[in-house]
Design a protein around this motif. Structure first.
Motif, PDB file in Angstrom:
ATOM      1  N   GLN A 116       0.811  -1.222   0.000  1.00 27.34           N
ATOM      2  CA  GLN A 116       0.000   0.000   0.000  1.00 27.34           C
ATOM      3  C   GLN A 116       0.846   1.275   0.000  1.00 27.34           C
ATOM      4  O   GLN A 116       0.287   2.377   0.001  1.00 27.34           O
ATOM      5  N   VAL A 117       2.168   1.155   0.025  1.00 24.84           N
ATOM      6  CA  VAL A 117       3.030   2.338   0.081  1.00 24.84           C
ATOM      7  C   VAL A 117       2.975   3.080  -1.253  1.00 24.84           C
ATOM      8  O   VAL A 117       3.220   2.499  -2.313  1.00 24.84           O
ATOM      9  N   ASP A 118       2.645   4.372  -1.197  1.00 22.51           N
ATOM     10  CA  ASP A 118       2.581   5.165  -2.419  1.00 22.51           C
ATOM     11  C   ASP A 118       3.378   6.459  -2.321  1.00 22.51           C
ATOM     12  O   ASP A 118       3.304   7.320  -3.219  1.00 22.51           O
ATOM     13  N   ASP A 119       4.165   6.612  -1.237  1.00 20.87           N
ATOM     14  CA  ASP A 119       4.970   7.823  -1.091  1.00 20.87           C
ATOM     15  C   ASP A 119       6.460   7.518  -1.205  1.00 20.87           C
ATOM     16  O   ASP A 119       7.308   8.299  -0.779  1.00 20.87           O
ATOM     17  N   ALA A 120       6.808   6.359  -1.779  1.00 19.81           N
ATOM     18  CA  ALA A 120       8.189   5.999  -2.084  1.00 19.81           C
ATOM     19  C   ALA A 120       8.193   5.353  -3.464  1.00 19.81           C
ATOM     20  O   ALA A 120       7.147   4.976  -3.996  1.00 19.81           O
ATOM     21  N   ARG A 121       9.389   5.218  -4.041  1.00 23.15           N
ATOM     22  CA  ARG A 121       9.482   4.630  -5.375  1.00 23.15           C
ATOM     23  C   ARG A 121      10.343   3.377  -5.417  1.00 23.15           C
ATOM     24  O   ARG A 121      10.396   2.694  -6.444  1.00 23.15           O
ATOM     25  N   ALA A 122      11.017   3.066  -4.322  1.00 23.79           N
ATOM     26  CA  ALA A 122      11.824   1.843  -4.245  1.00 23.79           C
ATOM     27  C   ALA A 122      12.037   1.520  -2.772  1.00 23.79           C
ATOM     28  O   ALA A 122      11.868   2.370  -1.888  1.00 23.79           O
ATOM     29  N   ILE A 123      12.416   0.271  -2.527  1.00 21.05           N
ATOM     30  CA  ILE A 123      12.634  -0.211  -1.160  1.00 21.05           C
ATOM     31  C   ILE A 123      14.004  -0.874  -1.100  1.00 21.05           C
ATOM     32  O   ILE A 123      14.403  -1.581  -2.035  1.00 21.05           O
ATOM     33  N   LEU A 124      14.724  -0.638  -0.022  1.00 29.82           N
ATOM     34  CA  LEU A 124      15.975  -1.345   0.244  1.00 29.82           C
ATOM     35  C   LEU A 124      15.791  -2.146   1.524  1.00 29.82           C
ATOM     36  O   LEU A 124      15.406  -1.604   2.558  1.00 29.82           O
ATOM     37  N   LEU A 125      16.048  -3.453   1.451  1.00 37.01           N
ATOM     38  CA  LEU A 125      15.904  -4.348   2.597  1.00 37.01           C
ATOM     39  C   LEU A 125      17.277  -4.824   3.029  1.00 37.01           C
ATOM     40  O   LEU A 125      18.038  -5.381   2.226  1.00 37.01           O
ATOM     41  N   THR A 126      17.606  -4.628   4.300  1.00 31.74           N
ATOM     42  CA  THR A 126      18.916  -5.020   4.811  1.00 31.74           C
ATOM     43  C   THR A 126      18.792  -5.449   6.268  1.00 31.74           C
ATOM     44  O   THR A 126      17.688  -5.553   6.805  1.00 31.74           O
ATOM     45  N   GLY A 127      19.931  -5.732   6.895  1.00 26.98           N
ATOM     46  CA  GLY A 127      19.942  -6.152   8.289  1.00 26.98           C
ATOM     47  C   GLY A 127      20.809  -5.233   9.127  1.00 26.98           C
ATOM     48  O   GLY A 127      21.546  -4.395   8.601  1.00 26.98           O
TER      49      GLY A 127
END
Length: 264
Positions: free
Chosen positions: A49-60
């Motif tokens: 549902q996120v519409d205020d970003a254009r990409a995601i970075l997943l890390t630890g």
């Protein structure tokens, strides 16, 4: 959606990129337990549902992506109801991840094992630090690889190599994972975050609908593979989670001795 919505995840923004960091407050190695499993299940549902970003970075955090399931937690999964609920959530987690429209870049900054390895592999582009290892060691715990590994590993490196690593649980170095095509890029540890973020920003600068719909179209192929193997693998895993061999794997690990499997 903010960090306050989760116990084991931290959310930050870098321009148009939403950074999600696995950061379990009770585990130095970001081991998966009820809290982290719950947060990951909720995360991908919300990311759709996120519409205020254009990409995601997943890390630890703490120099580790996640070592997968906590063996003390495994001991609590001792009834059909507990196991059923766990796998219901696990299935929803994977399918929600694939339905996230924004492109997801994984920055595997340390060991990624089991569920964590497969979450990284289901991301759209995977960067991995050179010192990290990646593996799906379900069999070492006496259980079937039921987190989607039976779909994504064969898709990326072929059935024969996938079975070599799924049937042994052996880990791959970042360079070997890159060479085999399991991940996209192996980079020096101190360059990982910058390289992964730069690529996420590159995707974020692209035409949003073109990038997102292209991703979703490719993910239909992955969903097709999941439709073939996921329910079977998780069903088999539910059986093996209640087996004597699984109990033996837990006890041998906790007592630091070799397991003695009997096939029961």
């Amino acid at each position: 959606m903010t960090s306050s919505d989760f116990r084991c995840l931290r959310l930050d923004r870098d321009g148009d990129v939403l950074r999600v960091t696995i950061d379990h407050p009770d585990s130095k190695i970001n081991a998966v337990d009820d809290d982290l499993h719950h947060d990951l299940t909720a995360l991908f549902r919300h990311l759709k549902q996120v519409d205020d970003a254009r990409a995601i970075l997943l890390t630890g955090s703490k120099g580790v992506f996640s070592v997968g399931g906590d063996f003390d937690w495994f001991k609590t999964l001792d009834s059909p109801r507990r196991v059923f609920d766990l796998h219901r959530d696990a299935k929803q987690m994977i399918w929600d991840l694939l339905d996230v429209q924004l492109p997801i870049v994984a920055a595997v900054n340390g060991h990624a094992m089991g569920l964590a390895a497969n979450l990284a592999l289901f991301c759209d582009v995977i960067f991995m630090g050179e010192s990290a290892l990646i593996a799906d060691p379900h069999v070492k715990a006496g259980i079937v690889a039921g987190d989607g590994g039976t779909a994504i590993w064969p898709m990326t490196i072929g059935p024969a190599r996938a079975k070599e690593y799924l049937l042994t649980g052996d880990p791959l170095t970042a360079r070997d994972a890159e060479r085999l095509g399991l991940i996209n890029h192996a980079v020096p540890d101190d360059e990982l975050d910058e390289a992964a973020m730069a690529f996420a920003k590159r995707l974020a600068a692209g035409a949003p609908m073109a990038v997102q719909y292209t991703k979703l179209a490719v993910n239909k192929l992955i969903k097709e593979a999941l439709s073939v193997s996921f329910d079977a693998a998780t069903g088999y895993e539910m059986v093996t989670m209640l087996s004597e061999d699984h109990g033996e794997a837990i006890e041998s690990f906790l007592n630091r001795r070799p397991p003695e499997f009997t096939g029961r």
